[in-house]
Design a protein around this motif. Structure first.
Motif: not given
Lengths: 363, 229
Positions: A52, A75, A78-79
């Motif tokens: 983040l 992303m 993070r997924r």
């Protein structure tokens, strides 16, 4: 190979170093708990791990690949992760839409979403609440929604930032049971922070201790609780009878430590002249009215300051020139007719005295 | 007092009978201001989002400037647009002056600042944890922004209602840019202004009641819809 690894991770806010030199390894499928006092940097660290925030320096490796730096598709990485925050966060939609959110943003078909959400509603004890506005839930229910939403995609790793800090004891237990279940059944790797040491003992397979932005110790709960690396950690772990002294003599692994004019013998390899912090667990101290003759090396005369109850045990606080807390059974407290002001002897084995190199500005 | 009461009664009769001229003026007002708010929203929602989600030098100053323009006088907007679209102006060739399109342009410009500003404050009202949650649940940057706008939907729609209210109730720009041409650019406010000057207080009152009713009805409908979602 660890699923998550950090190398010299550092974070700053302005010129303040919030985290420094964090080298952390989390094994696949384990529950790793980061403990530390408020302000130690636990949240800052989790935010870095969940990508983040970007670190000031250092790297994060996730599943063998670098997850920090300009070429990383944040992303995509993070997924494969998920995070639950301390204050339960729900979107202002229905419980169903909240839990479905991660699948919706991934473009998953509605039929699959329906069955997955249904499953998780049931597992998390939220059956029948699907249509409720999530904002109207209690704190415990909202946190279960957040947990269901976090695991619905089957993430590789789940981060939780003090997920039970604001909850009542029953809700805490529910969340802990769910976490243990996800960890066991789905081999979900769990990395969570807490300042609740009992929670560490209930859940953790390994523990990292974070203090003032540094990872000062990592190991199994047993290692951390029984051999804290320094006196700061011991203090945070709730260890009592921490005393500052100096080694005056060293003879083949037996050290004589002087503490406020009194002499205590302990097992230690540290050399004479070394300033040390020592501690003795209250349950390792034997109280008696007469001086005990035996193999124990330390017998300290003292006066009882106060007697309190700690469950079925009596916690007796002595003045031996320094404060010492001992635990006795309620029965022996009665038999010895212990009362404040009374003179007693405290007997401690040399092996029961733990010696740590003194830490500056601590104890 | 007696006159006002009789006027009210006759005004209600005009409305109930669906007097063709009253209906025509009302629909035009609705159309012009609805178009203005839609066009403004298409610009302001993304613009407000851009300003909210990006940190840049002069952001505070920009927001202050936007807020200053909340209360820009409608006649100043009218004058400004007039200069642009009158025959001698840079956009004179489009022959927009004294058309409904000119009123729409004026109203869009009038409500741009208030709509943008209100959307920025609406987004400010959404807890930062929503963005973190959206991102950590796998949302892309733009998906996260839409999630946040969705969380702020009550405030965003509130801003749209306010903007619509300012557009439909203004008279300066509509008069200067539309010219109050009967059957073409006459809207509720310009009609009220004209009929009052001509002494037809009954018609003015009827139009006034409609104007207030439209504002109320729009607000009620939107609120009911919002409560459902």
């Amino acid at each position: 190979m660890p699923i998550l690894r950090t190398v010299n991770l550092e974070q700053r806010a302005g010129s303040a170093r919030l985290l420094k030199n964090i080298n952390l390894e989390v094994e696949r499928g384990e529950v790793f708990i980061i403990v530390g006092p408020t302000g130690a940097g636990k949240t800052t660290l989790l935010r870095l791990l969940d990508l983040l925030d970007a670190p000031y320096a250092g790297d994060i490796y996730f599943d063998g690949r670098k997850a920090t730096g300009p070429d990383v598709n944040v992303m995509e990485v993070r997924r494969r992760m998920a995070m639950v925050f301390q204050k339960p966060v729900v979107f202002n939609t229905s419980v169903y839409d909240n839990i479905a959110y991660p699948l919706k943003v991934r473009g998953v078909a509605n039929s699959i979403i329906r069955s997955r959400v249904g499953e998780l509603l049931e597992i998390c004890g939220l059956s029948g609440l699907g249509k409720r506005r999530a904002k109207t839930l209690s704190g415990g229910e909202a946190q279960r929604v957040a947990l269901a939403r976090a695991v619905i995609t089957g993430p590789t790793i789940l981060f939780l930032d003090e997920p039970t800090a604001n909850l009542d004891p029953a809700s805490v237990k529910t969340i802990e049971d769910l976490l243990a279940g996800f960890n066991r059944r789905d081999s979900l790797t769990v990395v969570m922070t807490t300042h609740d040491l009992q929670q560490v003992q209930r859940l953790a397979q390994r523990v990292g201790v974070l203090m003032q932005g540094e990872l000062v110790q990592a190991g199994t709960p047993r290692e951390i609780f029984h051999s804290p690396g320094d006196i700061r950690i011991a203090g945070f772990m709730g260890i009592k009878n921490i005393l500052r002294g100096i080694i005056t003599r060293q003879e083949g692994g037996m050290a004589v430590v002087e503490v406020k004019g009194r002499v205590i013998e302990a097992v230690s390899e540290l050399p004479a002249g070394a300033p040390v912090d020592i501690y003795v667990r209250p349950e390792e101290i034997v109280l008696s009215l007469q001086e005990l003759r035996g193999s124990a090396r330390n017998t300290l005369a003292g006066t009882i300051i106060s007697i309190g109850l700690e469950g079925p045990l009596g916690a007796v606080v002595l003045d031996c020139g320094f404060r010492l807390e001992a635990l006795v059974t309620a029965r022996s407290a009665v038999e010895m007719a212990l009362q404040p002001g009374q003179a007693v002897y405290a007997t401690i084995k040399a092996t029961a005295v733990k010696v740590l190199p003194a830490l500056e500005n601590a104890a | 007092m007696q006159e006002l009461w009789e006027g009210l009664v006759q005004a209600v009769q005009l409305i109930v009978r669906l007097d063709p001229e009253v209906v025509e003026i009302s629909l035009r007002s609705l159309y012009v201001s609805a178009a203005a708010i839609l066009i403004a929203a298409l610009f302001c929602v993304p613009a407000g989002g851009m300003i909210h989600f990006h940190e840049f030098r002069g952001k505070k100053v920009l927001i202050n400037v936007i807020q200053t323009f909340y209360s820009i006088p409608t006649v100043v907007v009218g004058l400004f647009v007039f200069l642009f679209i009158s025959r001698a102006g840079p956009l004179g060739g489009l022959e927009l002056l004294f058309t409904p399109g000119a009123i729409i342009i004026g109203q869009v410009i009038l409500i741009l600042p208030i709509l943008t500003g209100m959307i920025i404050s609406a987004l400010n009202g959404v807890d930062k944890s929503i963005k973190d949650t959206a991102l950590s649940m796998g949302a892309s940057g733009s998906q996260a922004i839409w999630t946040i706008i969705g969380e702020a939907r009550f405030a965003v729609v509130g801003a749209l209602i306010l903007g619509f209210g300012r557009a439909i109730s203004e008279v300066g720009a509509a008069m200067m840019l539309g010219g109050n041409i009967r059957g073409y650019t006459r809207v509720l406010t310009t009609a009220i202004s004209l009929e009052t000057q001509r002494g037809d207080l009954v018609l003015s009152l009827a139009l006034g009641i409609i104007l207030i009713s439209i504002a109320m009805v729009v607000s009620v409908i939107v609120n009911v819809l919002l409560q459902r979602y």
